[in-house]
Write a protein that holds these residues in place. Structure first.
Motif, PDB file in Angstrom:
ATOM      1  N   ALA A  92       0.831  -1.203   0.000  1.00  0.00           N
ATOM      2  CA  ALA A  92       0.000   0.000   0.000  1.00  0.00           C
ATOM      3  C   ALA A  92       0.867   1.254   0.000  1.00  0.00           C
ATOM      4  O   ALA A  92       0.569   2.231  -0.707  1.00  0.00           O
ATOM      5  CB  ALA A  92      -0.929  -0.009   1.211  1.00  0.00           C
ATOM      6  N   ALA A  93       1.939   1.235   0.780  1.00  0.00           N
ATOM      7  CA  ALA A  93       2.843   2.382   0.833  1.00  0.00           C
ATOM      8  C   ALA A  93       3.512   2.604  -0.519  1.00  0.00           C
ATOM      9  O   ALA A  93       3.638   3.744  -0.992  1.00  0.00           O
ATOM     10  CB  ALA A  93       3.898   2.167   1.915  1.00  0.00           C
ATOM     11  N   SER A  94       3.928   1.511  -1.165  1.00  0.00           N
ATOM     12  CA  SER A  94       4.613   1.647  -2.456  1.00  0.00           C
ATOM     13  C   SER A  94       3.669   2.170  -3.531  1.00  0.00           C
ATOM     14  O   SER A  94       4.074   2.950  -4.401  1.00  0.00           O
ATOM     15  CB  SER A  94       5.221   0.308  -2.878  1.00  0.00           C
ATOM     16  OG  SER A  94       4.217  -0.616  -3.278  1.00  0.00           O
ATOM     17  N   VAL A  95       2.408   1.771  -3.465  1.00  0.00           N
ATOM     18  CA  VAL A  95       1.431   2.245  -4.443  1.00  0.00           C
ATOM     19  C   VAL A  95       1.146   3.724  -4.224  1.00  0.00           C
ATOM     20  O   VAL A  95       1.017   4.501  -5.178  1.00  0.00           O
ATOM     21  CB  VAL A  95       0.145   1.407  -4.376  1.00  0.00           C
ATOM     22  CG1 VAL A  95      -0.954   2.028  -5.229  1.00  0.00           C
ATOM     23  CG2 VAL A  95       0.409  -0.021  -4.830  1.00  0.00           C
ATOM     24  N   ALA A  96       1.039   4.140  -2.958  1.00  0.00           N
ATOM     25  CA  ALA A  96       0.826   5.551  -2.656  1.00  0.00           C
ATOM     26  C   ALA A  96       1.981   6.391  -3.189  1.00  0.00           C
ATOM     27  O   ALA A  96       1.786   7.464  -3.768  1.00  0.00           O
ATOM     28  CB  ALA A  96       0.666   5.758  -1.154  1.00  0.00           C
ATOM     29  N   CYS A 153       1.284  -2.455  -7.586  1.00  0.00           N
ATOM     30  CA  CYS A 153       2.507  -2.635  -6.804  1.00  0.00           C
ATOM     31  C   CYS A 153       3.708  -2.720  -7.745  1.00  0.00           C
ATOM     32  O   CYS A 153       3.719  -3.520  -8.679  1.00  0.00           O
ATOM     33  CB  CYS A 153       2.407  -3.887  -5.942  1.00  0.00           C
ATOM     34  SG  CYS A 153       3.855  -4.182  -4.901  1.00  0.00           S
ATOM     35  N   ARG A 154       4.718  -1.905  -7.490  1.00  0.00           N
ATOM     36  CA  ARG A 154       5.869  -1.838  -8.380  1.00  0.00           C
ATOM     37  C   ARG A 154       6.869  -2.972  -8.155  1.00  0.00           C
ATOM     38  O   ARG A 154       7.757  -3.184  -8.988  1.00  0.00           O
ATOM     39  CB  ARG A 154       6.598  -0.497  -8.209  1.00  0.00           C
ATOM     40  CG  ARG A 154       5.770   0.743  -8.505  1.00  0.00           C
ATOM     41  CD  ARG A 154       5.320   0.810  -9.956  1.00  0.00           C
ATOM     42  NE  ARG A 154       4.056   0.083 -10.196  1.00  0.00           N
ATOM     43  CZ  ARG A 154       3.515  -0.103 -11.369  1.00  0.00           C
ATOM     44  NH1 ARG A 154       4.139   0.330 -12.447  1.00  0.00           N
ATOM     45  NH2 ARG A 154       2.374  -0.749 -11.490  1.00  0.00           N
ATOM     46  N   ASN A 155       6.752  -3.684  -7.049  1.00  0.00           N
ATOM     47  CA  ASN A 155       7.671  -4.789  -6.761  1.00  0.00           C
ATOM     48  C   ASN A 155       7.009  -6.095  -7.197  1.00  0.00           C
ATOM     49  O   ASN A 155       6.051  -6.548  -6.563  1.00  0.00           O
ATOM     50  CB  ASN A 155       8.000  -4.834  -5.268  1.00  0.00           C
ATOM     51  CG  ASN A 155       9.047  -5.874  -4.910  1.00  0.00           C
ATOM     52  OD1 ASN A 155       9.040  -6.982  -5.441  1.00  0.00           O
ATOM     53  ND2 ASN A 155       9.935  -5.538  -3.993  1.00  0.00           N
ATOM     54  N   PRO A 156       7.485  -6.726  -8.273  1.00  0.00           N
ATOM     55  CA  PRO A 156       6.802  -7.920  -8.787  1.00  0.00           C
ATOM     56  C   PRO A 156       6.829  -9.098  -7.826  1.00  0.00           C
ATOM     57  O   PRO A 156       5.895  -9.902  -7.805  1.00  0.00           O
ATOM     58  CB  PRO A 156       7.568  -8.234 -10.080  1.00  0.00           C
ATOM     59  CG  PRO A 156       8.911  -7.602  -9.895  1.00  0.00           C
ATOM     60  CD  PRO A 156       8.664  -6.360  -9.091  1.00  0.00           C
TER      61      PRO A 156
END
Length: 241
Positions: A92-96, A153-156
């Motif tokens: 959630a933090a990475s998407v924000a 999410c940027r981390n696959p």
């Protein structure tokens, strides 16, 4: 071969849906012959579907017995949520953060915000019987949020791990939303997560997601404890899992 593969997929989707919705209760036997007759399929696609569900942790194989729907363990639920709390708040933090840099990533979350507002207004205007029939609509919005989070999410590796846990978490959803009060609380929790993500507030998104998971776990513990008699021996109120 194509027909067999297609039939196996159809059987898999049907059984998975029945397990996730608890129409097939924890501990229910999955006899290949009986299921084949019920689903209009031969034993091969049924066997393939059961093995696939076993790999996802939804089915258990007991030596000398037919396959069964995996039981729900209170200890296992705690372990699952402990793992989810390591993963999903970070996602959630990475998407924000990513959304703050690229507004296009936020489009599905803004759509979900409006859907949630519309559902909230409609849900509160209904009587208790109608509210109970509306739960699936909220489940669908919640599922769309989870899928949007995974997709953005940027981390696959993080996204894939969260996706792989979906089969376990979906069937618990029907236990965690055990009444209109929890439904509305969960709605507010999703609203907070969506607001934080669309505002690009990394810390708030992480905190809101962690709070939601903690509250969901508590609701599940209460629900599992109260429903132990209904589920019989297939709910294990243990510590280890």
């Amino acid at each position: 071969m194509a027909r067999a593969t297609g039939k196996s997929e159809a059987v898999y989707e049907r059984l998975k849906g029945d397990i996730e919705s608890l129409r097939l209760r924890p501990g229910a036997k999955l006899g290949e012959i009986q299921l084949g007759e019920e689903l209009g399929a031969s034993r091969t696609p049924v066997r393939e579907a059961i093995r696939r569900l076993a790999r996802e942790g939804l089915v258990d194989f007991v030596p000398g017995e037919v396959a069964r729907v995996a039981p729900i363990s209170l200890g296992g639920v705690r372990a699952l949520f402990e793992f989810r709390m390591l993963l999903e708040p970070r996602a959630a933090a990475s998407v924000a953060a990513a959304g703050a840099a690229d507004e296009r990533l936020l489009l599905p979350f803004r759509t979900l915000e409006q859907q949630l507002e519309d559902f909230d207004e409609h849900f509160r205007a209904q009587d208790a019987a109608a509210q109970a029939r509306s739960y699936q609509e909220f489940y669908d919005i919640s599922e769309d949020f989870d899928q949007a989070l995974i997709g953005a999410c940027r981390n696959p590796y993080l996204a894939r791990t969260i996706r792989d846990l979906r089969s376990q978490t979906v069937r618990l959803r029907h236990l965690s939303h055990s009444g209109p009060r929890r439904m509305l609380t969960s709605l507010e929790e999703h609203r907070a997560m969506l607001k934080a993500i669309t505002n690009g507030d990394v810390q708030a998104a992480e905190a809101a997601c962690r709070h939601h998971l903690a509250q969901t776990l508590q609701a599940l513990i209460e629900s599992l404890t109260s429903q132990d008699a209904a589920f019989g021996t297939d709910i294990h109120l243990d510590v280890a899992g």
